[in-house]
Motif scaffolding. Structure first.
Motif, mmCIF file in Angstrom:
data_model
loop_
_atom_site.group_PDB
_atom_site.id
_atom_site.type_symbol
_atom_site.label_atom_id
_atom_site.label_comp_id
_atom_site.label_asym_id
_atom_site.label_seq_id
_atom_site.Cartn_x
_atom_site.Cartn_y
_atom_site.Cartn_z
ATOM 1 N N LEU A 49 0.828 -1.201 0.000
ATOM 2 C CA LEU A 49 0.000 0.000 0.000
ATOM 3 C C LEU A 49 0.867 1.258 0.000
ATOM 4 C CD1 LEU A 49 -2.935 -0.899 2.371
ATOM 5 C CD2 LEU A 49 -3.028 -0.423 -0.064
ATOM 6 N N ALA A 50 1.968 1.199 0.799
ATOM 7 C CA ALA A 50 2.863 2.365 0.849
ATOM 8 C C ALA A 50 3.456 2.621 -0.529
ATOM 9 C CB ALA A 50 3.974 2.122 1.864
ATOM 10 N N LEU A 51 3.873 1.539 -1.192
ATOM 11 C CA LEU A 51 4.446 1.691 -2.539
ATOM 12 C C LEU A 51 3.396 2.237 -3.508
ATOM 13 C CD1 LEU A 51 6.734 -1.395 -3.133
ATOM 14 C CD2 LEU A 51 7.355 1.012 -3.108
ATOM 15 N N LEU A 52 2.185 1.662 -3.362
ATOM 16 C CA LEU A 52 1.099 2.105 -4.232
ATOM 17 C C LEU A 52 0.835 3.589 -4.011
ATOM 18 C CD1 LEU A 52 -1.087 1.051 -6.191
ATOM 19 C CD2 LEU A 52 -2.585 0.848 -4.221
ATOM 20 N N ILE A 110 7.007 10.946 2.933
ATOM 21 C CA ILE A 110 8.424 11.023 3.297
ATOM 22 C C ILE A 110 8.943 9.633 3.655
ATOM 23 C CG2 ILE A 110 10.024 11.923 5.030
ATOM 24 C CD1 ILE A 110 9.119 13.962 2.932
ATOM 25 N N GLU A 111 8.121 8.878 4.425
ATOM 26 C CA GLU A 111 8.574 7.537 4.820
ATOM 27 C C GLU A 111 8.668 6.614 3.614
ATOM 28 O OE1 GLU A 111 5.967 6.535 8.014
ATOM 29 O OE2 GLU A 111 7.110 7.713 9.476
ATOM 30 N N SER A 112 7.795 6.804 2.642
ATOM 31 C CA SER A 112 7.885 5.998 1.417
ATOM 32 C C SER A 112 9.195 6.258 0.695
ATOM 33 C CB SER A 112 6.737 6.334 0.475
ATOM 34 O OG SER A 112 5.522 6.094 1.087
ATOM 35 N N LEU A 113 9.713 7.475 0.846
ATOM 36 C CA LEU A 113 10.983 7.813 0.204
ATOM 37 C C LEU A 113 12.178 7.404 1.058
ATOM 38 C CD1 LEU A 113 10.041 11.335 -1.184
ATOM 39 C CD2 LEU A 113 10.584 9.333 -2.552
ATOM 40 N N GLY A 114 11.885 6.752 2.207
ATOM 41 C CA GLY A 114 12.964 6.268 3.073
ATOM 42 C C GLY A 114 13.435 7.323 4.065
ATOM 43 N N GLY A 115 12.634 8.345 4.283
ATOM 44 C CA GLY A 115 13.041 9.422 5.195
ATOM 45 C C GLY A 115 12.336 9.348 6.529
#
Lengths: 141, 472
Positions: free
Chosen positions: B248-251, B431-436
């Motif tokens: 879901l996060a990726l989506l 932001i978390e999806s981008l690894g931050g």
């Protein structure tokens, strides 16, 4: 009266064509060069394109758009400033915010014209350069 | 999470347990009753046999007493006849009385045994005959008929009577011995049966205990297996949830980027196509004005109106473009876009915006994500914080990019780091999806501090570059 040798940096073909015909018709302008992006423009100005011949000191007026396909007009202004070219530099943009006006002035632009509502001002500025009533290069007004 | 249905094996197990329970209780009761009854039976049998043995002993003693007393009588008779001393008559009298007692005991003992009772009768008869023979000789002696008692003694009648008594007594004794041996054998048998039954019961108990232990072990093993299954199911569910969440996060990230791409494409189309047409129209209008050296008032008014209309169109286009994608962000980079946003805030609200913005070369998605965070945080400052001063920072250190927005407004009570109250949840996701990392620190009356850190995604391009192609 000799024509005003003009170098135009504009990425949009429609605008470029219409701008050129308007300026030729109304302001005795002769287009001596055209670039579509920052690299082309800088090469034209500094002769880095490989011809070994510098065109930069053979224009009277440079009209620069800020938003280009690649790079930006700010880079072109900086290159002209760094090269110490004598011609007048003006900016014609859709994005004439106070911040942009300030930055353009810092990079040696003589004037900044809004593409939508200051076209008349650009034409009259060109006319005044031709008849010598415009302010000297480097002065703001 | 759905509760797992009971497994078939588990139901079967419980069905089995339902009839296992009463069966094992019945077996245990049966075993206990068996042990009790066996011990009691053995005890009673042994007791009976011992009592019988005691009785037979008494009978044998009585029989021996009869024989001894008869001999006593005989020897007393002989002694008296030889010496004539009355002292010999005393044991004679005692022996007669005792003889009677002993025969009485024998009668008592063989009361229930007609065959032996008859033998006892014979024994009594013969004994009495012997006693009467002795009594007669003594009477003849006392009467002085010495020839008569001598004749009687010499007839050997006494010896014959004694022999007869001995024969009967021997039969009785032999019978008694046989019966005693029988009783002994019965006791041994009883003891043997008792011993065997105790052994058997002990063995059964041991087997039952082993069965119980095995059952218990099987139950425990099935419980352990069941627990392991539950754990495995739970782990699988958790794994599934984690996987779905990641998907879901990726989506979500994909959708965000798609959205930004579409907005950027629309903005570009507005700028390149509509913008060019409107600018061309303005240029044409300028040329028209110059061409008409002395237009009528009416034409002049029309031209003026056309110009105003075109300006409105251009302004509308600009507003739409800026709403879709700040052109400063797209064309001049994050720093310029943040400067512009800060200026707007200051102009609208008078809040002082202190800036410390480092020029960074960033890719489109990082740029857009960071701008979205700054935009969201500054909107909150404008709408909720009531702040007089905001500090906006952008820096890139050690390959990481940090953006922070701090105000001196009224702040809010943190609820476990929740950002939903400020509508920043989507930004956090992004932001978390981008690894931050996305941090919000706030306390009532102490302002709000939003900080975002992203791993370095700088790219070596010209600072004001436009993407070659609109993002897909």
């Amino acid at each position: 009266m000799s024509p005003l040798r003009t170098f135009i940096v504009e990425d949009n073909k429609v605008i470029y064509d219409n701008l050129v015909s308007t300026l030729q018709e109304l302001a005795n302008v002769e287009v001596v060069g055209h670039a579509r992006n920052e690299t082309e423009a800088v090469n034209w100005l500094t002769g880095a394109g490989g011809t070994g011949e510098t065109e930069g000191d053979r224009f009277d007026l440079m009209i620069v758009d800020i938003f280009l396909l690649t790079g930006s007009g700010l880079g072109v202004l900086k290159a002209a400033q760094d090269a110490g070219l004598p011609g007048r530099r003006v900016v014609l943009t859709n994005y004439a915010t106070p911040d942009i006006r300030k930055r353009c002035a810092q990079l040696g632009a003589d004037r900044v014209f809004d593409k939508s509502c200051e076209l008349e001002d650009l034409i009259s500025y060109c006319e005044r350069i031709s008849d010598g009533t415009a302010t000297a290069p480097g002065d703001l007004h | 999470m759905p509760t797992p249905r009971p497994r078939p094996w588990r139901r079967a197990h419980w069905r089995a347990a339902r009839w296992h329970m009463p069966l094992s209780v019945a077996l245990a009761v049966l075993l206990a009753v068996g042990v009790f009854a066996g011990a009691e039976w053995t005890y009673q049998r042994a007791l009976d046999s011992l009592v019988n043995l005691g009785g037979r002993d008494t009978a044998r003693n009585a029989l021996q007493t009869v024989m001894r007393r008869l001999l006593d009588i005989e020897s007393a008779q002989r002694g008296y006849l030889l010496t004539g001393r009355a002292a010999y008559l005393q044991p004679y009298q005692a022996a007669r009385a005792d003889l009677g007692n002993a025969i009485g005991r024998l009668h008592e003992h063989y009361r229930t045994d007609p065959e032996l009772a008859r033998l006892v009768d014979t024994l009594e008869e013969k004994s009495l005959q012997k006693v009467s023979e002795a009594a007669e000789t003594i009477a003849l002696y006392d009467a002085g008929s010495h020839a008569a008692w001598q004749g009687l003694v010499l007839t050997d009648i006494g010896r014959e009577k004694m022999e007869a008594v001995r024969r009967v007594a021997d039969v009785l004794l032999a019978t008694e011995e046989r019966r005693i041996a029988g009783e002994r054998a019965a006791i041994y048998r009883t003891l043997e049966v008792g011993r065997l039954s105790v052994h058997g019961l002990a063995l059964l108990s041991l087997l039952a205990y082993i069965f119980f232990l095995r059952n218990n072990a099987a139950l425990q093993a099935s419980q352990v297996t069941h627990a392991a299954q539950l754990r495995a199911e739970r782990d699988a569910f958790e794994q599934q949830v984690r996987q779905r969440t990641e998907e879901l996060a990726l989506l979500n990230l994909g959708l965000q980027e798609l959205r930004e791409g579409e907005r950027g494409g629309l903005a570009r189309a507005l700028h390149d196509d509509l913008g060019a047409l409107l600018t061309t129209a303005k240029l044409d209008l300028t040329r028209l004005r110059h061409a008409l050296s002395a237009p009528s008032a009416d034409v002049s008014a029309r031209l003026q109106h056309l110009s105003a209309t075109l300006d409105q169109g251009i302004e509308t286009k600009r507003r739409l473009m800026e709403g879709l994608m700040p052109s400063a962000l797209q064309n001049l980079g994050l720093q310029a876009a943040l400067e512009q946003r800060a200026d707007e805030l200051h102009q609208r609200t008078g809040v002082a915006v202190e800036r410390d913005l480092q020029p960074l070369e960033l890719d489109a998605s990082t740029r857009q994500a960071l701008f979205a965070v700054a935009q969201g945080a500054l909107s909150n400052v404008e709408r909720h914080a009531g702040a007089s001063r905001v500090v906006l920072r952008l820096s890139g250190e050690d390959g990481a990019i940090a953006l922070s927005v701090a105000d001196n407004g009224r702040g809010f009570a943190e609820r476990g780091g929740s950002t939903s109250a400020l509508g920043l949840r989507n930004l956090r996701h992004r932001i978390e999806s981008l690894g931050g990392t996305f941090t919000v620190r706030s306390a009532p009356g102490d302002g709000t501090h939003v900080e975002v850190r992203l791993p370095g995604r700088e790219r070596p391009t010209e600072p004001t570059a436009l993407p070659e192609d609109p993002p897909a």
